[in-house]
Structures are given as structure tokens and as C-alpha cells.
Design an enzyme around this catalytic site. Structure first.
Site, PDB file in Angstrom:
ATOM      1  N   ASP A   1       0.866  -1.166   0.000  1.00  0.00           N
ATOM      2  CA  ASP A   1       0.000   0.000   0.000  1.00  0.00           C
ATOM      3  C   ASP A   1       0.914   1.230   0.000  1.00  0.00           C
ATOM      4  O   ASP A   1       2.048   1.157   0.490  1.00  0.00           O
ATOM      5  CB  ASP A   1      -0.884  -0.020   1.250  1.00  0.00           C
ATOM      6  CG  ASP A   1      -1.595   1.296   1.479  1.00  0.00           C
ATOM      7  OD1 ASP A   1      -2.317   1.733   0.569  1.00  0.00           O
ATOM      8  OD2 ASP A   1      -1.404   1.889   2.562  1.00  0.00           O
TER       9      ASP A   1
ATOM     10  N   ASP B   1      -1.436  -0.650   6.268  1.00  0.00           N
ATOM     11  CA  ASP B   1      -1.610  -0.129   7.622  1.00  0.00           C
ATOM     12  C   ASP B   1      -3.021   0.366   7.914  1.00  0.00           C
ATOM     13  O   ASP B   1      -3.378   0.587   9.066  1.00  0.00           O
ATOM     14  CB  ASP B   1      -0.631   1.029   7.880  1.00  0.00           C
ATOM     15  CG  ASP B   1      -1.052   2.301   7.143  1.00  0.00           C
ATOM     16  OD1 ASP B   1      -1.411   2.210   5.948  1.00  0.00           O
ATOM     17  OD2 ASP B   1      -1.049   3.368   7.771  1.00  0.00           O
TER      18      ASP B   1
ATOM     19  N   ASP C   1      -6.942  -1.460   3.915  1.00  0.00           N
ATOM     20  CA  ASP C   1      -5.987  -2.505   3.511  1.00  0.00           C
ATOM     21  C   ASP C   1      -6.368  -3.875   4.045  1.00  0.00           C
ATOM     22  O   ASP C   1      -5.807  -4.889   3.618  1.00  0.00           O
ATOM     23  CB  ASP C   1      -4.576  -2.154   4.012  1.00  0.00           C
ATOM     24  CG  ASP C   1      -4.030  -0.890   3.386  1.00  0.00           C
ATOM     25  OD1 ASP C   1      -4.286  -0.687   2.188  1.00  0.00           O
ATOM     26  OD2 ASP C   1      -3.377  -0.105   4.098  1.00  0.00           O
TER      27      ASP C   1
END
Length: 640
Positions: free
Chosen positions: A338, A537, A541
Site C-alpha cells: 500500500d 496499515d 488494507d
């Protein structure tokens, strides 16, 4: 080989002498040493022709050295309704004694108990991280109610309570500082040795140490929901969860033990009739077979190594949620990242603040910051941080504020109307004219532009960007160097994604990703690469972390990301990912070494026994020695 037992000493044991308190966790080792001394005494007694004394001493060696393993073996056999290696060793030792080989049987018990004590030490060593954490967990907190201080148990704290933490004390609860500033040793949480500076608004965590100044914090989590408590639970779960290899070995053990007993039973009769061996030789060779064919070393090949690796990771701020994940992460072929909060800091920062040439720069900056201070938008807060860090002057509250969702803020400050927001909000033509010199370059750099306009026209253009983590480029380079492909998944536009990818030398990226499209992209990446990891995080996600073969969460991420992930990086350092993979690879390599070595030793000893090349003492030493060696080999992971 049996799994070691952790000995927990109650705090109420104050009446026990200190020397005994020190020996309690090592009772198995003490019993093994006493057994060894008795065996040596019994051997000397036999040389002195005192057979009755010799047998008595050796019998004591049997009882003292073998009691723990006999009790454990019988209890597990009754519980699981499966024979185990403990029972094989007991039968072999007793069988040896019945045909007059008292010393050999006692030596078998001695070395078997010694290897068991070593494995127990390994288990207790791996549990040390938990016991250390439990020891430093605060029990009380100084609660402030209406200006009065009250010492209360941490379990009595509620979200919203205020606690006072003085210099040198451990922080009793997760929270945010509302008064004061200090430096905090967060090594128990992140593994970072350098203290972190904390001021108003910063997060603090249970179990960390307040070093320099006193501060007041507002509790944000209950005592059973703190990050500290989650770490304890994660390590406990990881130590109790077995890897696929361990589960296979344990399942295989029961069948193997039955097979060995069947072959031994046949060997007690067949060689006498087929090969003409005497009954004594036949029974003697059957007892040796019982010893050397036992899978002690094979069973001990995995668990000590796995627990040592988990303990090693916990000490360095890497938490595995189980042996299965630790074993699997070494097989990862590609990792998807990410962007926001993972490759970047997750918090936009002002990189350029361009002002018109004929205005009071300080006045303009303070006016813009005063207006943006009325918004909770991340871009607005970044502008406020930039200006307040630059100027000592206080911000003035606007006379009126209108938040135009998705566009910007219309405000009146010091009698003047201001517009702060997108180019279209302040006037596309005016914004384009103002940005003519710098705007195109800033946008190509992947920066977001915010414009501020007063009654005289556009007064400022602010460029903001989510800054790349300093270690990101090196971390990705290192992963590529060990053969792991790296891909960025981001919701940003193609242009912004391309800029960031170029900045960190990341060749593969997928832009315009929504949470649900990240999952689809991950599925395609799994088809392409095989075993794949995902690093994230945020709440968005979580689906991708669950979809990946190995989900890796940043320690400061959202609760749902921490819950979903298989591995957690408490220090938020991307460089640790390489360490995770290398630790897993080393563990898998050591386990393979142990299994290969164990099987070779078993086969060699069985063949040597069949050709009458070894006697019982050599069989005992070869078999139990191999068990000790594989345990020591696994212990190497504690130091890597």
C-alpha cells in the site's frame, strides 16, 4: 521428543529458600545430573564387586532421571491414546535392565532426561519474552479527577480518564498527551533503543518508560485493549500455534512409534529362529533397535527452531501470529505495498509555499493557517503545522467559516473574505495565471496544489505531498536483491503513482485502486507469482491483507489491519521485511538440516545394529546425541 514445560513460580513462594527458587525452573536438569552421578557411583560399585549396592544406585538413577519423562509419557499416552517416544525410551531402558544391562539402561535414561532438560530450557527461553513483558506491565496508575490525584489499578481506568505520569515511571495506559512533554523509551513496543520525543497530541503506550518530564495523558483504550496487551497475546498465540511441518511430524510420530514396536516385537523372535542368534543376543539387539529407531531427534527438529525464531523476531519488534506464518513467509515471491502510511509517512507535508510578490508574506501565511485551522482535513492540518512551526505568532480565529465540501473553505478574517481550496474554487483562470511558472512542475512531481485568494486575487499557492519514508527505497532495493518482486498498490492517479514509483525505483505499480480492486489485483498477482505478501496499515488494507498469503501490517496501523495481518512490524520500518524473510528462510533451512540429519542417523544406527556393529551404549549415545545436536542447531536462531 517431548515438548518442554514452562515452570511458573508463584509470587507467594517467599518461604522457599532463594537457592531452591533458582533451581526450580531447572528441575529436569538437576534430576539428570543427579542421575548421572548415581550411574557413575553404581559403575564404580560394580567394579568393586558390590553388585547389590551397584543395582541399588542404578535403580535410583532410573527413578530420579526417568520420573519426569515416565510421568509425561504415561499421561500423554492416556490423554492422546497414542504411544510416544517417551514410552519407547521407558520400555527400552526397562528391557535393558531385565537382561542385566543396568548401566546401559541407566545411561539411556540419563541422556534422554538430559536432552529433555535441554529442550525444556529451549522452550523456557522462547517464553522469556512473555514473562519479561508481564513483569514490566504496570499495575497502578495515578488518576486525576477534578484536580485531585488518586492511585488506582489500571483495570479501573476508562477511556477519557486523565492520568499523571512522572519521570522514571512506566506508562500505565495507551493514550494521548494533553499536557507536558517528555522523552519516552519505547523499546518494549518497537524495539527501538533511542528514546522518542513526545509532546501534546502524541500517542503514548502502556509499558513504555517516561524518561525526562512529567505529563498528563488522556486514556484512549481500556487496559485489556492496549497495544501492549495485544503484543503479549500475539506472542503467546504464536508460541502455541504449530507450523504445518510440526503438525505433520506429530501426526507421523504416533504411527511411527507403533511401527517401531511391531518391528521390535518381530526382532525379539525372528533372528533366533531365522539367523540362529541366542535368545540373549536377540533380545539385546531388539532393545538397541528400540533405542536407535526412536524418532526423538526428528520430533525435536522443528519446535525448538520455530520458537527460537519467534523469540528472535519479538526481540527485534517483529511479531509473528504463528509458526505457520513464520514458515510460509520465507516462500514469498512478491510483495504488494500500500502507498499511504506504508511507503509514505501517511501524513501530507507542505513542500512549497509560494506567495505573491506584492503582499505581506507573514500576514498571508498566518491568515491561511488561521482559516485552515478550522478544518480537520489532512491537507489543512499540514498547512497549519507548517505555518505554526515557522512563526511564533498565534493564529487568529476567523469571524466566519463556511466549509464547502469537496472544494475548500470560504472565510472572513480581519474583515476580509478569503477562499482557500482547489483551483476551480478560487477561480480556475486566476489560479492558472498564478501557477503559470511553477504549477505544472509541482503537479508533475505528484504534489497536491491548494490556492488561497483574498480581495486582491490569488495570494498564495501551497504544494503538499505525502513524503516517502526515508528507508523505503533501500528496503525495496534489498527485497529485489534477494529475489522478491515489489509492487505498489495505490488509489492515486497514474501521474502521482508514476512519480512515487520513480522516486523509490519501483518498477511495478497499479494506480487508481479501490479497496475492492486491491483484492482483485492481489488475486491476479498470486496467479502470476505464486506465494505473495501484502504490506499495509489502514482499514482499507484489511481485505487485501486477508487475501494475501502473508499479510504484513505496520505497527502504528489501524486495529483492523493489526488483527488481519499475519506479521506485524512494531517499529514501522520497511527494512524489517527483508529481515522477516531471511529469518524465515534460515529457520526453514535449519529445520531441513535437522530432519535430514535425524533420518540419516536413525538409518545408520539401525543398519549398524542389524550387522552387530554397535552395542547399547553406542546406540544410546548416537541416538540421544543427535537429539541434543538438533536442539542446539535450532537454538542458533536465538542469536541471528
Amino acid at each position: 521428543m517431548p515438548q518442554g514445560k514452562t515452570i511458573i513460580i508463584s509470587n507467594t513462594s517467599h518461604s522457599i529458600p532463594p537457592i531452591l527458587l533458582k533451581l526450580l525452573p531447572h528441575l529436569e536438569l538437576v534430576a539428570a545430573i543427579i542421575s548421572g552421578i548415581l550411574i557413575l557411583s553404581g559403575w564404580f560399585a560394580s567394579k568393586a564387586s558390590s553388585d547389590s549396592l551397584s543395582i541399588m544406585l542404578l535403580l535410583l538413577a532410573f527413578l530420579i532421571g526417568g520420573f519426569a519423562k515416565a510421568r509425561e509419557g504415561i499421561a500423554e499416552t492416556i490423554k492422546d491414546k497414542e504411544l510416544n517416544v517417551e514410552m519407547l525410551m521407558i520400555i527400552a531402558a526397562v528391557g535393558s535392565a531385565t537382561i542385566g544391562y543396568w548401566v546401559e539402561g541407566a545411561i539411556l535414561i540419563f541422556i534422554f532426561s538430559l536432552s529433555g532438560a535441554l529442550e525444556t530450557y529451549t522452550m523456557n527461553k522462547s517464553h522469556k519474552e512473555i514473562s519479561t513483558l508481564m513483569d514490566i506491565q504496570p499495575e497502578n496508575a495515578l488518576k486525576i479527577t477534578n484536580g485531585k490525584e488518586e492511585l488506582v489499578a489500571i483495570t479501573e481506568l476508562s477511556v477519557g480518564d486523565h492520568v499523571l505520569v512522572k519521570a522514571g515511571e512506566r506508562i500505565p495506559a495507551d493514550g494521548k498527551i494533553i499536557k507536558g512533554q517528555t522523552t519516552v523509551d519505547e523499546a518494549t513496543i518497537t524495539g527501538e533503543s533511542l528514546p522518542a520525543f513526545k509532546s501534546i497530541g502524541d500517542d503514548i503506550f502502556t509499558g513504555t518508560v517516561n524518561i525526562t518530564g512529567s505529563f498528563t495523558a488522556e486514556v484512549t483504550k481500556k487496559s485489556n485493549e492496549t497495544l501492549f496487551q495485544k503484543i503479549i497475546e500475539l506472542v503467546q498465540n504464536a508460541q502455541s500455534e504449530k507450523s504445518p511441518s510440526q503438525l505433520f511430524i506429530e501426526k507421523f510420530e504416533g504411527t511411527y512409534v507403533k511401527l517401531v514396536l511391531l518391528i521390535v516385537l518381530l526382532m525379539m523372535f525372528l533372528p533366533h529362529f531365522v539367523l540362529g542368534w541366542s535368545w540373549t543376543d536377540t533380545f539385546y539387539r531388539a532393545m538397541i533397535l528400540l533405542v536407535v529407531a526412536s524418532p526423538c531427534a526428528l520430533v525435536a527438529s522443528i519446535m525448538p527452531a520455530s520458537l527460537s525464531a519467534i523469540s528472535n523476531g519479538a526481540r527485534h519488534g517483529i511479531l509473528f501470529k504463528g509458526g505457520a506464518h513464520l514458515e510460509n513467509v520465507g516462500n514469498v515471491k512478491a510483495i504488494a505495498f500500500d502507498k499511504t502510511g506504508t511507503l509514505t509517512k501517511g501524513r501530507p507535508e507542505v513542500t512549497d509555499f509560494i506567495l505573491r510578490t506584492n503582499g505581506d508574506s507573514t500576514q498571508i501565511e498566518l491568515a491561511v493557517a488561521s482559516i485552515e485551522n478550522e478544518s480537520n482535513h489532512p491537507l489543512a492540518q499540514a498547512i497549519v503545522r507548517y505555518v505554526t512551526n515557522k512563526h511564533e505568532s498565534k493564529l487568529s480565529p476567523p469571524e466566519s467559516v463556511e466549509d464547502v465540501a469537496g472544494w475548500g473553505i470560504r472565510s472572513v478574517i480581519a474583515g476580509e473574505e478569503w477562499l482557500v481550496g482547489k483551483a476551480d474554487f478560487v477561480g480556475k483562470r486566476d489560479a492558472a495565471t498564478f501557477a503559470e511558472k511553477f504549477g505544472k512542475r509541482l503537479e508533475q512531481e505528484g504534489k497536491t496544489l491548494v490556492f488561497a485568494k483574498d480581495q486582491y486575487g490569488v495570494a498564495a499557492m501551497i504544494a503538499l505531498k505525502d513524503i516517502i519514508r526515508p528507508e523505503a527505497k533501500k528496503a525495496l532495493t534489498n527485497l529485489n536483491a534477494i529475489g522478491v518482486k515489489t509492487i505498489m498498490l495505490t488509489g492515486d492517479s497514474e501521474n502521482t503513482a508514476n512519480v512515487i514509483a520513480n522516486e523509490i525505483n519501483l518498477g511495478n505499480y497499479i494506480s487508481d485502486c479501490l479497496p475492492e480492486t486491491k483484492v482483485n489485483h492481489l488475486k491476479k498477482l498470486k496467479e502470476k507469482y505464486g506465494v505473495i505478501g501484502m504490506v499495509g496499515d489502514g482499514i482499507n488494507d484489511a481485505p487485501a491483507l486477508a487475501t494475501a498469503d502473508i499479510g504484513i501490517a505496520m505497527g502504528q496501523g489501524s486495529d483492523i489491519a493489526l488483527e488481519t495481518a499475519d506479521v506485524i512490524l512494531m517499529k514501522n520500518e520497511l527494512a524489517r521485511i527483508e529481515q522477516v524473510i531471511l529469518l524465515s528462510k534460515k529457520m526453514n533451512r535449519i529445520i531441513k538440516q535437522n530432519i535430514f540429519f535425524s533420518i540419516i542417523v536413525i538409518l545408520a544406527l539401525i543398519a549398524s545394529n542389524f550387522f552387530a556393529l554397535i552395542d547399547l551404549p553406542i546406540g544410546v549415545i548416537g541416538h540421544e546425541g543427535s537429539t541434543i545436536l538438533v536442539i542446539l542447531n535450532g537454538l542458533r536462531l536465538l542469536r541471528s
